[in-house]
Motif scaffolding. Structure first.
Motif, PDB file in Angstrom:
ATOM      1  N   TYR A  72       0.826  -1.212   0.000  1.00  0.00           N
ATOM      2  CA  TYR A  72       0.000   0.000   0.000  1.00  0.00           C
ATOM      3  C   TYR A  72       0.857   1.259   0.000  1.00  0.00           C
ATOM      4  CZ  TYR A  72      -3.605   3.303   1.459  1.00  0.00           C
ATOM      5  OH  TYR A  72      -4.466   4.364   1.526  1.00  0.00           O
ATOM      6  N   ALA A  96      -3.080  -3.359   1.757  1.00  0.00           N
ATOM      7  CA  ALA A  96      -3.528  -3.885   0.469  1.00  0.00           C
ATOM      8  C   ALA A  96      -3.626  -5.403   0.538  1.00  0.00           C
ATOM      9  CB  ALA A  96      -2.556  -3.463  -0.631  1.00  0.00           C
ATOM     10  N   SER A 232      -8.145   3.948  -6.151  1.00  0.00           N
ATOM     11  CA  SER A 232      -7.144   3.013  -6.648  1.00  0.00           C
ATOM     12  C   SER A 232      -6.130   3.716  -7.549  1.00  0.00           C
ATOM     13  CB  SER A 232      -7.815   1.873  -7.437  1.00  0.00           C
ATOM     14  OG  SER A 232      -8.777   1.226  -6.647  1.00  0.00           O
ATOM     15  N   SER A 241      -4.546  -2.957  -9.306  1.00  0.00           N
ATOM     16  CA  SER A 241      -5.165  -4.196  -8.846  1.00  0.00           C
ATOM     17  C   SER A 241      -5.893  -4.926  -9.969  1.00  0.00           C
ATOM     18  CB  SER A 241      -6.138  -3.911  -7.695  1.00  0.00           C
ATOM     19  OG  SER A 241      -5.438  -3.535  -6.530  1.00  0.00           O
TER      20      SER A 241
END
Length: 278
Positions: A72, A96, A232, A241
């Protein structure tokens, strides 16, 4: 309509002197406890002793937390480079799941090699409980008002027939948001139920294929849900992602097919640990 006049839920569950105990941590810890309980039960059925599951957890949990936070922070470095003192504040959110999964996967494989446990069997045992924990853990995001989607209307949320406390919690910075945390939670828990129903069927899953099924299910859902989120990091035309979900989905299918071709004598999952593993 009175319920919609209430404020956001307090992310702090209670305090112990100067220590604030956050709902985020309580929810994540509860998810882990349930995952361990179900993993131990299934592990016994497959010939994995209880202590091995606990010992694996002692290694995998801290490594997965560190890797989840590192993942993250790396992708949010523009912020954390200016706020170094906040890097360790995981109780405020900001871990994350893909980072956690990468760290846990590496730890499980190394641990199993040292204990002479088939790594793919261990991954099969824990995969359903991991996706269950992910589904529960999303409610920690809910309490922190994070992992939400684009601006929407109150009327749209009411049409989803979800409880009013969820709708109110999705009122963030003066605007209602898509409850993407809820979409992913439902998807994950549905995957958990599906894997529980299928994994013990005779001649369905070879060793490792329960884990691949988990990867396919999670990656597929995450790809589309991620598209709805607004927090995101983008990488070209897709979010980071989404790229990773796409890679995992295609990779899991490819490995599944190749293993069936190259290792036709691979034991069935329901056989557990066999005499050839000892």
């Amino acid at each position: 309509m009175e319920s919609f006049l209430l404020g956001a839920l307090n992310p702090i569950a209670f305090t112990l002197g100067p220590i604030e105990v956050h709902w985020y941590g309580i929810i994540i810890a509860s998810a882990v406890v349930l995952a361990v309980y179900f993993s131990v039960r299934e592990g016994k059925r497959r010939g994995i002793i209880e202590d091995d599951v606990y010992d694996m957890l002692l290694w995998a949990l801290p490594f997965s937390i560190v890797s989840a936070r590192a993942y993250y922070v790396i992708f949010q470095w523009s912020y954390y480079s200016r706020h170094l003192n906040e890097i360790y504040r995981i109780w405020d959110g900001g871990i994350a799941i893909y980072g956690a999964l990468i760290g846990a996967l590496i730890t499980v494989v190394v641990f199993c090699r040292k204990r002479m446990i088939p790594p793919m069997l261990m991954l099969d045992v824990i995969a359903p409980t991991v996706i269950m924990a992910q589904g529960i853990g999303r409610w920690g995001n809910f309490m922190n008002q994070e992992a939400y989607g684009a601006v929407t209307s109150l009327a749209f949320l009411q049409k989803l027939y979800i409880p009013s406390f969820i709708i109110q919690q999705m009122n963030i910075q003066g605007a209602y948001r898509q409850p993407t945390f809820l979409y992913e939670s439902i998807w994950d828990l549905a995957g958990f139920v599906l894997l529980l129903c299928l994994r013990r069927r005779e001649h369905l899953f070879k060793r490792g294929e329960v884990f691949f099924s988990y990867v396919l299910w999670y990656a597929f859902g995450r790809f589309f849900i991620e598209q709805m989120r607004t927090d995101s990091l983008m990488l070209g035309a897709l979010r980071v992602s989404q790229w990773l979900s796409l890679f995992l989905f295609v990779g899991a299918i490819a490995v599944w097919i190749l293993r069936r071709y190259w290792k036709p004598l691979e034991p069935w999952y329901v056989e557990g640990i066999t005499k050839f593993d000892k």
